[in-house]
Every structure is written in C-alpha cells, then in structure tokens.
Write an enzyme that holds these catalytic residues in place. Sequence first.
Site, PDB file in Angstrom:
ATOM      1  N   ASP A   6      53.522   9.122  11.593  1.00  0.00           N
ATOM      2  CA  ASP A   6      54.504   9.251  12.169  1.00  0.00           C
ATOM      3  C   ASP A   6      54.916  10.876  10.700  1.00  0.00           C
ATOM      4  O   ASP A   6      54.553  11.165  10.662  1.00  0.00           O
ATOM      5  CB  ASP A   6      55.357   8.721  12.393  1.00  0.00           C
ATOM      6  CG  ASP A   6      56.611   8.302  12.987  1.00  0.00           C
ATOM      7  OD1 ASP A   6      57.560   9.339  12.863  1.00  0.00           O
ATOM      8  OD2 ASP A   6      56.592   7.441  13.784  1.00  0.00           O
TER       9      ASP A   6
ATOM     10  N   HIS B 112      62.549   9.611  10.822  1.00  0.00           N
ATOM     11  CA  HIS B 112      61.455   9.347  12.206  1.00  0.00           C
ATOM     12  C   HIS B 112      60.796   7.937  11.993  1.00  0.00           C
ATOM     13  O   HIS B 112      61.470   6.846  12.844  1.00  0.00           O
ATOM     14  CB  HIS B 112      61.263  10.463  13.057  1.00  0.00           C
ATOM     15  CG  HIS B 112      60.500  10.391  14.599  1.00  0.00           C
ATOM     16  ND1 HIS B 112      59.502   9.678  14.589  1.00  0.00           N
ATOM     17  CD2 HIS B 112      61.091  10.042  15.378  1.00  0.00           C
ATOM     18  CE1 HIS B 112      59.025   9.349  15.685  1.00  0.00           C
ATOM     19  NE2 HIS B 112      60.402   9.922  16.365  1.00  0.00           N
TER      20      HIS B 112
ATOM     21  N   SER C 239      59.836   7.696  21.955  1.00  0.00           N
ATOM     22  CA  SER C 239      59.392   6.747  20.293  1.00  0.00           C
ATOM     23  C   SER C 239      59.328   5.116  19.564  1.00  0.00           C
ATOM     24  O   SER C 239      58.881   5.134  18.614  1.00  0.00           O
ATOM     25  CB  SER C 239      60.294   7.849  19.296  1.00  0.00           C
ATOM     26  OG  SER C 239      59.439   9.561  19.257  1.00  0.00           O
TER      27      SER C 239
END
Length: 754
Positions: free
Chosen positions: A148, A213, A539
């Site tokens: 990620d 994220h 996600s």
Amino acid sequence: MIGYHTYICSSPIRHLLLFLIALTALQAANGDVKKDFYIVFITDHSILDKEETAVQQTHVDLLASLKGSEADARESLVHSYTKSFNAFAAKLSEDEVGKLSSLDGVGSVIPNRYHKLHTTKSWEFIGLPPTAKRNLQVESNIIVGVLDTGITPQSQSFKDHGLGPPPAKWKGTCNHFANFSGCNNKLIGARYFKLDDFPDPDDILSPLDVDGHGTHTSSTLAGSLVPNANVYGLAKGTARGAVPSARVAMYKVCWASTGCSDMDILAAFDAAIADGVDIISISIGGLSGNYTTDSISMGSFYAMRKGILTVASAGNEGPNIGSVTNHAPWVFTVAASGIDRGFRSKIAIGNGQTVSGIGVNTFEPTQKSYPLTSGMDVAKDSKRRNLSSLCIEESMDPKKVKGKIVYCKLAVWGVDSVVKALGGIGTIVESDLFLDTAQIFMAPATMVNSSKGKSITAYIHSTRSPSAVIYRSQELKVQAPFAASFSSRGPNPGSQRLLKPDISAPGIDILASYTRLRSLTGLKGDTQYSDFTFMSGTSMSCPHVSGAAAYVKSFHPNWSPASIKSAIMTTATPMSSKTDRDTEFAHGAGQVNPVKALSPGLVYDMDDFSYIQFLCHEGYNDSSLANLAGQQQINCSKLLPATGEDAINYPTMQLRLKSNQEPTTGIFRRVVTNVGPSQSVYNATMKAPKGVVITVKPTSLSFSRASQKRSFKVVVKANPMSSKVLMVSGSLTWRSPGHTVRSPIVIFNPPLRH
Ligand SMILES: *[C@@H]1O[C@H](CO)[C@@H](O)[C@H](O)[C@H]1NC(C)=O
Ligand SMILES: *[C@@H]1O[C@H](CO)[C@@H](O)[C@H](O)[C@H]1NC(C)=O
Ligand SMILES: *[C@@H]1O[C@H](CO)[C@@H](O)[C@H](O)[C@H]1NC(C)=O
Ligand SMILES: *[C@@H]1O[C@H](CO)[C@@H](O)[C@H](O)[C@H]1NC(C)=O
Ligand SMILES: *[C@@H]1O[C@H](CO)[C@@H](O)[C@H](O)[C@H]1NC(C)=O
Ligand SMILES: *[C@@H]1O[C@H](CO)[C@@H](O)[C@H](O)[C@H]1NC(C)=O
Ligand SMILES: *[C@@H]1O[C@H](CO)[C@@H](O)[C@H](O)[C@H]1NC(C)=O
C-alpha cells in the site's frame, strides 16, 4: 481508489493528471536512446535454491551478453527477483527488449506500468462482534502483509499492548527510515520499494504514509482496539481490525505522484513471501492484461504456490459492467457493499422548505441563513457559464461568490474548496451518481440528487434574495447491505468461465485510522485533521476480507489458500435482491460472514497445478505459462481431457451462453473435501432461474472420515435469453445438519458481437 481518495481518486480527471505526471517523469528520464523499465522473466526457477548473489549474477551475465560489458549490464539492472520467482527489472531500449525476448530461457519481457490505488461499525454489521470466539494463541502468530502507501507507526491502531515478540517464522525487516519512528510487536515489518529513479516531491523515501490509504487499510485489517474513535464527533465507537492480535507488515509500493509500479509490486511480493507473511492484502488496481503478464496476478500466483492467499480489491469502476479487475482465479477478488449507517445534512431553504443532503459536513453554521446563488449565475463572463455551473476553478466571479452558498452540478470533486477559496460560505452539489457514499467536505457542503436540485434552482430563480443554510451532518440508519454503486462489476474480462468478483464486504464510509500528515480531504484550504477518517472504495472492503481470511487461518493454520477462500465464499450471505440489477456480477457469492467461514463443512480445494490446467483450458500456451510455472515442460494438450466446462474446482460456476438460437449445456466437474465432522451426509438443493435446468449427480455425498474427497457433476442447460438480459443466476447448495455449502451458478448472456 482512496476516501477523498477512495473512488474519487479514480475520477477521470485525476487519472489524466496522474498519467500526465507519470508521462512527464518518464520523458524527463530519457536520454538520447529511449530506454524504459522492463521486467524480464526467466523460466528456470530451479536456480532459486542458490544464493541470491548467484542468481543475480545470472541476470548480469544475460544482460552483459546483450550489452557487451558487465559494467553496462550492472548499470542497466535495476532489481533482481530471486526468492519466489526468477526475474529482473532493467532499463532497456526497444531494440534490446526485442533481442532479449527471443533468447532461450526468457519467458516474457513486460513493460513496467503504473497502477493506481483503488471500523468500528462495519465488523458488527457483518457479524464479527468483539465477543466473537478467537484463537488468540494462533492469531498472534498470524502475519498480514499489506502492499500500500505506507503506514503511520505512531497510530493507536498499531500499539502492541500484550503482544510478545514477532513469531519465530518472521524473517522480515524494519529499519529506521526518514521520519519513521520504527516498528514494535504489532507493526513488525515496514519497507518501501521505489525502483524507478523518479524523485517524488510529494512523498518521502520511507515506509511513512503521507497519504492515509495504507494506514486506513492496515488498521481495518489488523488494528488494535482503540476506544472512542471518531471523526469530529461522528461515528463514535471502538475502532478495531478483524484480527486485532495479528501482526502487520507494510510494504510501501504506492507513491504520491506516480502511483504503484509493476517493478515495485513484484519486489514487494517477492519480499513478503520470503519474509513469512500468512495473508497478503492489496487494495491496488489491476491492469488490463492477461493472467500471465499482470504483476498483481503473477505476484499472487507465486504467493499461492507458497501457501499464501492474496486478497485484492475488485476496482471502483462500477456500475460499468465488465469493469472488475484483479480477477485471476487464485486471487480473492473483493467487491464493496454499504453498511447500515448514512450521513445526512439538513439544508433549510429561505422559502421554509428543508431538503436532506448526503455527505460528511463537520461544520456548524454560525448564522441562521446565508445568501444562496447558483454557479451558473456567477460566471466571470457569459462564455464561462457552462463551466461555472459546475463551479470549476477560474470560472466564477469572486465578487459574486463571496459570503454565499453556491449551488453546483458535479463534474469534479473538490468544488467545495474552489468556492471556499473565493470567499464563499458553502456548496450544494447536485449529482445522481455516488449518492450511496458520504463525501467528506472541507467547508460546509452537501450533495443532493437532481430532483431535489431542480426545486432548489427553481427557488433560486423565483426570488430576489434567495437564502439557505447547511447544518452539520448527523448519522442515521439506512437499508443495507447493498452493492456500492462504484464497486466494479462482472462479467470477468479475463475469462468468460469464471465468476468475478468473488465476495462482497463493507466498503462505504468505513471508519479507520488515518495520518496527521494530510487533511481529511487533501484539498487546498482544508484545516480538518484527524487520527481517524471515513473512506469508501473496494480498497476498504478488501482488508475486511483479508481480515476474515486471517481469522479463518487462525483456526485452521494448515488450510490451503483455495480452502480458506472456498470457506469464506460458500458461507457468505447471498445478497441478490430485486433492486440489485447486477446480482452476482456486483457481489459474487455474497456478503462475507467470518464466523460462519470457520466451519464450512466442505471446501473446494486446489493447488497450483489446478490453476495451470485452467489456464491451459483458457488457451494460454506453454511459453506464456512458463512465466508463472517456472518450467518449460508444461504440455497443455496432456492436461486437458475431461475437465468439463471450466477446468477448475471453483466454489462458483459460470456458464456462458453460446448462441441465441440453441440451448447451451455446460458440465461442471467438482471435488469437495470434508473439513467438517468425519461422518456426514450432504444433500444437494438446486435453485434454477426461469429457462434453466440444473441437475447434479450424485445428489447426496457421504463422508466417513476427515479430509475425504468426493466428486460430483453439475449439468446446467440454459435456453437462449433475450439480448436485454445480461445474466441470470441460480445456485447449488450442499446441506448437512449444521452446514450449508452454497455455490452461486451464473448464466451469462454475452452481448452480441457485430
Ligand atoms: C520529515 O522530517 C523533516 C525533518 O524533521 C521535516 O522537515 C519534514 O517536514 C518531514 N516530512 C514529513 C512528510 O513528515
Ligand atoms: C453549454 O451547454 C449547452 C447545453 O449543455 C450547450 O448546448 C452549449 O453548446 C454549451 N456552450 C458552450 C460554450 O460550451
Ligand atoms: C431524489 O431523492 C428523493 C428522496 O430522497 C427521491 O424520492 C427521488 O426519486 C430522487 N430523485 C432521483 C432523480 O433520483
Ligand atoms: C498472454 O500474454 C502473453 C504475453 O504477451 C501471450 O504470449 C499470451 O498468448 C497471452 N495469452 C492469452 C490467453 O491472451
Ligand atoms: C503461444 O502463443 C504465442 C502468442 O499467441 C504464439 O506466438 C506462440 O507461437 C504460441 N506457442 C505455441 C507453442 O502454441
Ligand atoms: C504434448 O502432448 C501431446 C499429447 O500427449 C503430444 O502429442 C505432444 O507431442 C506433446 N508436445 C510436446 C511439446 O511435448
Ligand atoms: C438426504 O437425502 C436422503 C435420501 O435421499 C435422506 O434419507 C436424508 O434424510 C437426507 N438428509 C438430509 C440432511 O436432508
């Protein structure tokens, strides 16, 4: 695919920007002869037993034979992949690529491309309450690898209270990096991969997450318990991951300006597999391309060969059909669904009407009302009215915006920031898309649909001094689950015989940890910072399923990746409803149910050989298969007899209608393995949609011991369907007292070819 980020990141305009940035960077890096990064796959995997430097030397030798000198070879070599597969990344000219590709022992040469990124409440919603039984002893030995944007080590979700040292099998590393405070017994590994040589002014060469994220996905997967998590008072509760005692290893492969490159993704897979992770979670978009050339598909194949399941996001290109990505059969492909919590802001209009808007607005108004105008009416000049109706930057006259609430139609995200920068008070955004997701705003703002929008515009034009006020958002309960509008849909563009996505999990307005290095929206002028935030996207649904897989693995450490996946799929809660047009193409087998998945009764197991057989059946031939299998000796024609419609032991079935005149018949051969009580009998129940007959032979399976296998055959006979129908679905369910093993069966009616 990230919060403001999430699917917003995949808005066409943002894509274009990223693409242009990447392009400029590429061009800037080129000298006289154009050279680009390529990944060269070597078919001989037997050498991988040797020392890393010995394998690397074979790469140098190969390049030297091409370039004439070892020095040139070393200069062009970027990375050697030496652990779970044999390949190297290098900077090459087109001419050199041509020469390399024709060499014996070279599988294929693929260009390095760039991929994009695709809570508290959600766990209770899918039935994994804090009181669910846990196998803590084993759970704390589970290591989840996350590919990620990096991680926030100081986040409360990664505190290591009560955890002992990393499990003995862990071979990974965590060094001190720039601005990175280091690891602990929760976050046991952190590395970054940036093999291209492009400087990234918006990021930092460190596993540190400047985006949020990676922090969000990792904490959803395996975050420790954090009481009183919230976003400016909204959604208060205890935040936790699926497996709060599992260990996290972060492999940063996504960078602020360029996205996530194939070279880096493959390097991270190679490292994670060797480091000893149990599950890999990757919320990154796959690229179009086939199963033998996409880096996520290949990396996850190498992982599967070593017993590691890869869970990946299905993509945020819905509701377009055929948009699902990461669709290889060994990947667990996760769609997104909504949970039963929504956020609404009341808009009080000057004429006494109130309208309910959608989104997260953390601002309380300080006045009873503000002047209201429409973007269309505040254009800088008449030529710009079309743009100003969308509140696009540079199109509006600041004098006419100052102190007002502005009504805009949605074309790009972030108009709340544009209006605020011009001195505006707030924004009402009109859209008929994305209304199932609560956008976070950086200034007072909310979203309404076009019918409510019409009445607001009519009001604006009906009076001399229109006014309105937007109130702070409140939580409310909404109908759920439902397929997220943005979640990518089937049919699978990679194979017409394989249903994708596989499974669905919450992916809308998910609360999880965030970084203080970025405002909540990342927009200019946003002053909201928080340790937690909401994000939406596949996600976010992906780590829910990675977490469920880790949870299952903590009870069944020896199960194969295919068995874990099968257990989760056959126990999922079916989601098909009349309102949901795309049914299985939107959510696969249904909504994940982690507790049920612990005890599936039967599993559809597979090994790497089964997948190779499937690929042969799909028409992949020997040379392209060598990339995956690492040997030249696969003879597909030997593998294929009597394998049925799809040549794979998958927990779902998909039949493609062959013509629009004749009925289509498909025979599916399956083998189930008993993982329930040693003595058990399962009876079959079929559900067939109109025009389809489904039969199974035998209709009853009896087992007398654990791990016993039984095979059966499903025959699906489907009449032609109207060209207006994309798909219909039925199911096969094996039942015994205490176990329900359900497989959806999809009949897919491909659009007519012209
Ligand atoms: C990293 O640390 C340096 C020096 O302390 C500081 O100037 C910089 O802003 C930090 N960067 C980030 C992204 O935190
Ligand atoms: C503005 O939009 C209208 C209707 O959508 C269109 O007919 C017109 O050509 C557009 N004008 C310009 C200048 O783009
Ligand atoms: C807008 O929302 C209202 C209620 O929330 C609903 O009745 C109406 O059908 C919606 N309009 C559109 C165009 O979706
Ligand atoms: C997949 O890509 C490889 C390399 O480009 C090619 O050799 C192979 O034929 C492709 N296979 C299929 C089924 O498209
Ligand atoms: C495999 O497919 C590639 C590309 O489609 C083709 O060039 C090659 O000849 C094929 N090889 C065999 C053995 O069929
Ligand atoms: C593959 O197997 C078939 C059938 O057994 C055989 O005829 C063919 O010669 C084999 N091909 C190779 C390259 O070994
Ligand atoms: C399964 O079917 C057999 C006969 O076909 C029946 O005797 C048995 O009771 C059934 N078992 C269950 C659990 O329904």
